[in-house]
Scaffold this motif. Structure first.
Motif, PDB file in Angstrom:
ATOM      1  N   ARG A 142      -7.607  -4.834   3.720  1.00  0.00           N
ATOM      2  CA  ARG A 142      -7.637  -3.529   3.055  1.00  0.00           C
ATOM      3  C   ARG A 142      -6.400  -2.702   3.435  1.00  0.00           C
ATOM      4  O   ARG A 142      -5.785  -2.062   2.579  1.00  0.00           O
ATOM      5  CB  ARG A 142      -8.937  -2.823   3.437  1.00  0.00           C
ATOM      6  CG  ARG A 142      -9.350  -1.558   2.702  1.00  0.00           C
ATOM      7  CD  ARG A 142      -9.169  -1.512   1.216  1.00  0.00           C
ATOM      8  NE  ARG A 142      -9.995  -2.350   0.369  1.00  0.00           N
ATOM      9  CZ  ARG A 142     -11.155  -2.019  -0.162  1.00  0.00           C
ATOM     10  NH1 ARG A 142     -11.666  -0.852   0.052  1.00  0.00           N
ATOM     11  NH2 ARG A 142     -11.804  -2.842  -0.949  1.00  0.00           N
ATOM     12  N   ALA A 143      -5.995  -2.769   4.728  1.00  0.00           N
ATOM     13  CA  ALA A 143      -4.822  -2.014   5.186  1.00  0.00           C
ATOM     14  C   ALA A 143      -3.568  -2.528   4.481  1.00  0.00           C
ATOM     15  O   ALA A 143      -2.709  -1.733   4.056  1.00  0.00           O
ATOM     16  CB  ALA A 143      -4.672  -2.126   6.699  1.00  0.00           C
ATOM     17  N   SER A 144      -3.466  -3.839   4.331  1.00  0.00           N
ATOM     18  CA  SER A 144      -2.251  -4.375   3.710  1.00  0.00           C
ATOM     19  C   SER A 144      -2.243  -4.087   2.204  1.00  0.00           C
ATOM     20  O   SER A 144      -1.201  -3.805   1.616  1.00  0.00           O
ATOM     21  CB  SER A 144      -2.079  -5.860   4.054  1.00  0.00           C
ATOM     22  OG  SER A 144      -2.377  -6.668   2.970  1.00  0.00           O
ATOM     23  N   GLU A 145      -3.432  -4.087   1.603  1.00  0.00           N
ATOM     24  CA  GLU A 145      -3.531  -3.727   0.175  1.00  0.00           C
ATOM     25  C   GLU A 145      -3.092  -2.262  -0.015  1.00  0.00           C
ATOM     26  O   GLU A 145      -2.366  -1.933  -0.953  1.00  0.00           O
ATOM     27  CB  GLU A 145      -4.982  -3.937  -0.253  1.00  0.00           C
ATOM     28  CG  GLU A 145      -5.309  -3.607  -1.691  1.00  0.00           C
ATOM     29  CD  GLU A 145      -6.831  -3.458  -1.873  1.00  0.00           C
ATOM     30  OE1 GLU A 145      -7.598  -4.203  -1.234  1.00  0.00           O
ATOM     31  OE2 GLU A 145      -7.237  -2.572  -2.653  1.00  0.00           O
ATOM     32  N   LEU A 146      -3.519  -1.399   0.902  1.00  0.00           N
ATOM     33  CA  LEU A 146      -3.140   0.023   0.824  1.00  0.00           C
ATOM     34  C   LEU A 146      -1.635   0.177   1.008  1.00  0.00           C
ATOM     35  O   LEU A 146      -0.978   0.931   0.276  1.00  0.00           O
ATOM     36  CB  LEU A 146      -3.888   0.842   1.892  1.00  0.00           C
ATOM     37  CG  LEU A 146      -5.352   1.152   1.600  1.00  0.00           C
ATOM     38  CD1 LEU A 146      -6.049   1.719   2.835  1.00  0.00           C
ATOM     39  CD2 LEU A 146      -5.488   2.142   0.439  1.00  0.00           C
ATOM     40  N   ARG A 147      -1.079  -0.563   1.988  1.00  0.00           N
ATOM     41  CA  ARG A 147       0.380  -0.501   2.211  1.00  0.00           C
ATOM     42  C   ARG A 147       1.127  -0.895   0.949  1.00  0.00           C
ATOM     43  O   ARG A 147       2.109  -0.271   0.585  1.00  0.00           O
ATOM     44  CB  ARG A 147       0.786  -1.417   3.370  1.00  0.00           C
ATOM     45  CG  ARG A 147       0.905  -0.699   4.712  1.00  0.00           C
ATOM     46  CD  ARG A 147       1.700  -1.527   5.715  1.00  0.00           C
ATOM     47  NE  ARG A 147       1.236  -2.909   5.840  1.00  0.00           N
ATOM     48  CZ  ARG A 147       0.154  -3.287   6.542  1.00  0.00           C
ATOM     49  NH1 ARG A 147      -0.560  -2.381   7.198  1.00  0.00           N
ATOM     50  NH2 ARG A 147      -0.193  -4.548   6.602  1.00  0.00           N
TER      51      ARG A 147
END
Ligand code: DC
Length: 217
Positions: free
Chosen positions: A155-160
């Motif tokens: 989820r963090a990498s998708e947001l980035r």
């Protein structure tokens, strides 16, 4: 008659990516029901609706015009004429959508809308209560999960990728809280349907996950 493949599971399990790739392989449409809850949260924020007031959230959901256009494996969602894309993925929407999803009056409106939208289509439908509530007669049901750590990282990498830099600790905490609320609500909780195939995607490349689902369809 619709032909539904249900994909349920917790936040960050990779449902959207898997649903998109599976729908493309099968030439099915994709119905993302989470986007509908997000759309109501987005409009509530924009219109200053009080998130502590379930009746106001339910009234908004009942009044809003919901339209979906299926374009291959992509779904174009409009609410009151506005096309909803990245704006419903913003952290402030993710933060507030749990109040919307917990609101029974909202679910009473959105569940029948989801059934109507799926009617007559071959559709991969993703959410939390698809195999249990929305389409209990789905031809195939999957419950996709992964470890909390892996879901938080994804989820963090998708947001980035969308230019939103949120610390991993915050993403993990937010997912944990959302999981707890999704599992605890009375109406349409996140539970594994008795006839669902459970797939744990921890450490498994997404293409391989799609391959597994495809084989089982
Ligand atoms: O899958 P998502 O993160 O876009 O879902 C957004 C929110 O909506 C999340 O809090 C779970 C909720 N949801 C739900 O309650 N029922 C569904 N069928 C789909 C999503």
């Amino acid at each position: 008659m619709e032909d539904v493949i249900a994909i349920d599971g917790p936040a960050g399990a990779g449902k959207s990516t898997v649903a998109r790739l599976l729908a493309a392989r099968l030439s099915y449409a994709r119905l993302d029901t989470g986007a509908m809850y997000r759309g109501v949260a987005y409009l509530a924020l924009k219109r200053g609706v009080d998130f502590q007031n379930p009746a106001a959230l339910a009234a908004l959901a009942a009044a809003v015009r919901i339209e979906v256009a299926f374009r291959g494996a992509e779904m174009e969602l409009r609410m009151d004429g506005e096309i909803l894309n990245d704006q419903i993925r913003a952290p402030e929407v993710s933060e507030r959508v749990k109040a919307v999803a917990a609101c029974e009056g909202v679910r009473t409106v959105l569940v029948p809308a989801q059934r109507r939208l799926g009617a007559g289509h071959r559709v991969v439908c993703e959410g939390r209560d698809i195999g249990t509530v929305v389409f209990p007669d789905a031809r195939k049901k999957f419950y996709l999960t992964a470890s909390l750590e892996e879901r938080a990282r994804r989820r963090a990498s998708e947001l980035r990728g969308r230019g939103v830099d949120q610390p991993l600790d915050d993403v993990r905490a937010s997912i944990r809280e959302r999981d707890a609320m999704d599992a605890a609500r009375r109406m349409g909780p996140l539970v594994v349907a008795p006839d669902a195939v459970v797939i744990d995607s921890t450490g498994v490349p997404i293409e391989q996950v799609v391959e597994t689902l495809h084989r089982l369809c």
